[in-house]
Design a protein around this motif. Structure first.
Motif, mmCIF file in Angstrom:
data_model
loop_
_atom_site.group_PDB
_atom_site.id
_atom_site.type_symbol
_atom_site.label_atom_id
_atom_site.label_comp_id
_atom_site.label_asym_id
_atom_site.label_seq_id
_atom_site.Cartn_x
_atom_site.Cartn_y
_atom_site.Cartn_z
ATOM 1 N N CYS A 65 0.846 -1.175 0.000
ATOM 2 C CA CYS A 65 0.000 0.000 0.000
ATOM 3 C C CYS A 65 0.888 1.233 0.000
ATOM 4 N N ALA A 66 0.478 2.217 -0.758
ATOM 5 C CA ALA A 66 1.247 3.437 -0.911
ATOM 6 C C ALA A 66 0.314 4.630 -0.798
ATOM 7 N N ALA A 67 0.851 5.733 -0.317
ATOM 8 C CA ALA A 67 0.079 6.953 -0.115
ATOM 9 C C ALA A 67 0.601 8.055 -1.022
ATOM 10 N N ALA A 68 -0.315 8.733 -1.683
ATOM 11 C CA ALA A 68 0.012 9.875 -2.529
ATOM 12 C C ALA A 68 -0.907 11.025 -2.155
ATOM 13 N N TRP A 69 -0.340 12.200 -2.032
ATOM 14 C CA TRP A 69 -1.080 13.355 -1.528
ATOM 15 C C TRP A 69 -2.177 13.786 -2.484
ATOM 16 N N ASP A 70 -3.410 13.669 -2.038
ATOM 17 C CA ASP A 70 -4.578 14.277 -2.664
ATOM 18 C C ASP A 70 -4.615 14.079 -4.174
ATOM 19 N N ARG A 71 -4.574 12.858 -4.602
ATOM 20 C CA ARG A 71 -4.647 12.527 -6.014
ATOM 21 C C ARG A 71 -5.996 11.941 -6.373
ATOM 22 N N ASP A 72 -6.363 12.107 -7.628
ATOM 23 C CA ASP A 72 -7.542 11.426 -8.135
ATOM 24 C C ASP A 72 -7.207 9.982 -8.470
ATOM 25 N N CYS A 73 -8.196 9.129 -8.395
ATOM 26 C CA CYS A 73 -8.043 7.748 -8.835
ATOM 27 C C CYS A 73 -8.551 7.597 -10.255
ATOM 28 N N PRO A 74 -7.833 6.867 -11.111
ATOM 29 C CA PRO A 74 -6.645 6.072 -10.803
ATOM 30 C C PRO A 74 -5.367 6.885 -10.741
ATOM 31 N N HIS A 75 -4.453 6.424 -9.916
ATOM 32 C CA HIS A 75 -3.132 7.003 -9.795
ATOM 33 C C HIS A 75 -2.166 5.855 -9.523
ATOM 34 N N TYR A 76 -1.548 5.380 -10.571
ATOM 35 C CA TYR A 76 -0.744 4.161 -10.474
ATOM 36 C C TYR A 76 0.720 4.388 -10.818
ATOM 37 N N LYS A 77 1.227 5.534 -10.442
ATOM 38 C CA LYS A 77 2.637 5.830 -10.647
ATOM 39 C C LYS A 77 3.382 5.625 -9.338
ATOM 40 N N TRP A 78 4.034 4.489 -9.228
ATOM 41 C CA TRP A 78 4.770 4.156 -8.015
ATOM 42 C C TRP A 78 5.792 5.225 -7.643
ATOM 43 N N ILE A 79 6.469 5.775 -8.645
ATOM 44 C CA ILE A 79 7.531 6.736 -8.383
ATOM 45 C C ILE A 79 6.997 8.004 -7.742
ATOM 46 N N GLU A 80 5.724 8.269 -7.889
ATOM 47 C CA GLU A 80 5.117 9.457 -7.307
ATOM 48 C C GLU A 80 4.466 9.199 -5.947
ATOM 49 N N SER A 81 4.603 8.007 -5.445
ATOM 50 C CA SER A 81 4.114 7.722 -4.109
ATOM 51 C C SER A 81 4.939 8.471 -3.072
ATOM 52 N N ASP A 82 4.289 8.961 -2.042
ATOM 53 C CA ASP A 82 4.980 9.669 -0.977
ATOM 54 C C ASP A 82 5.443 8.732 0.142
ATOM 55 N N TYR A 83 4.667 7.711 0.428
ATOM 56 C CA TYR A 83 4.984 6.743 1.468
ATOM 57 C C TYR A 83 4.525 5.367 1.024
ATOM 58 N N TRP A 84 5.166 4.343 1.575
ATOM 59 C CA TRP A 84 4.770 2.981 1.285
ATOM 60 C C TRP A 84 5.250 2.068 2.394
ATOM 61 N N GLY A 85 4.652 0.903 2.453
ATOM 62 C CA GLY A 85 5.028 -0.063 3.465
ATOM 63 C C GLY A 85 6.030 -1.071 2.957
ATOM 64 N N ARG A 86 6.299 -2.052 3.798
ATOM 65 C CA ARG A 86 7.265 -3.091 3.449
ATOM 66 C C ARG A 86 6.694 -4.132 2.504
ATOM 67 N N GLY A 87 5.391 -4.244 2.455
ATOM 68 C CA GLY A 87 4.741 -5.208 1.604
ATOM 69 C C GLY A 87 4.352 -6.471 2.341
ATOM 70 N N THR A 88 3.433 -7.193 1.752
ATOM 71 C CA THR A 88 3.018 -8.490 2.263
ATOM 72 C C THR A 88 2.891 -9.444 1.084
ATOM 73 N N GLN A 89 3.398 -10.639 1.247
ATOM 74 C CA GLN A 89 3.468 -11.590 0.145
ATOM 75 C C GLN A 89 2.160 -12.345 -0.010
ATOM 76 N N VAL A 90 1.691 -12.410 -1.237
ATOM 77 C CA VAL A 90 0.529 -13.216 -1.600
ATOM 78 C C VAL A 90 0.982 -14.260 -2.601
ATOM 79 N N THR A 91 0.750 -15.507 -2.282
ATOM 80 C CA THR A 91 1.115 -16.602 -3.163
ATOM 81 C C THR A 91 -0.116 -17.452 -3.416
ATOM 82 N N VAL A 92 -0.433 -17.643 -4.680
ATOM 83 C CA VAL A 92 -1.611 -18.403 -5.078
ATOM 84 C C VAL A 92 -1.146 -19.632 -5.839
ATOM 85 N N SER A 93 -1.460 -20.787 -5.327
ATOM 86 C CA SER A 93 -1.065 -22.034 -5.958
ATOM 87 C C SER A 93 -2.133 -22.492 -6.941
ATOM 88 N N SER A 94 -1.704 -23.169 -7.991
ATOM 89 C CA SER A 94 -2.619 -23.645 -9.014
ATOM 90 C C SER A 94 -3.210 -24.990 -8.665
#
Length: 125
Positions: A96-125
């Protein structure tokens, strides 16, 4: 100013469900658009879903539309991503990432102001 912590990832069978949480702390969090990104090995960050600060606008990538639901509870300082009908191609580290007062969609990672460490999701077939 903000800290974000993701949780809820894990290993799940194809067709299963997971609920990711993003806990937010810091001042002014209600002004930040929150975006869920994911990153598979060898790939760039991919925008998955977006919710504005007030929660009045959401967006989903075509690859997850109809399967994922984003929600926001500002009273609890949390954003959630309910993932249903999971597929192996959903396997990735989710951020999850936070960007100051943006409209959605906003999918530019480089413009994120803050982000977390992440959580792994693994889906087996």
């Amino acid at each position: 100013q903000l800290q974000l912590v993701e949780s809820g990832g894990g290993l799940v069978q194809s067709g299963g469900s997971l609920r990711l949480s993003c806990a937010i702390s810091g001042f002014g969090s209600n002004y930040y658009t929150i975006v869920w990104f994911r990153q598979a090995p060898g790939k760039e960050h991919e925008g998955v879903s977006c919710v504005t600060g007030s929660g009045d606008s959401t967006h989903y990538a075509d690859s997850v539309k109809g399967r994922f639901t984003i929600s926001r509870d500002n009273a609890k300082n949390a954003v959630y991503l309910q993932m249903n009908g999971l597929k192996p191609e959903d396997t990735a580290a989710y951020y999850c990432a936070a960007a100051w007062d943006r409209d959605c969609p906003h999918y530019k990672w480089i413009e994120s102001d803050y982000w977390g460490r992440g959580t792994q999701v693994t889906v087996s077939s």
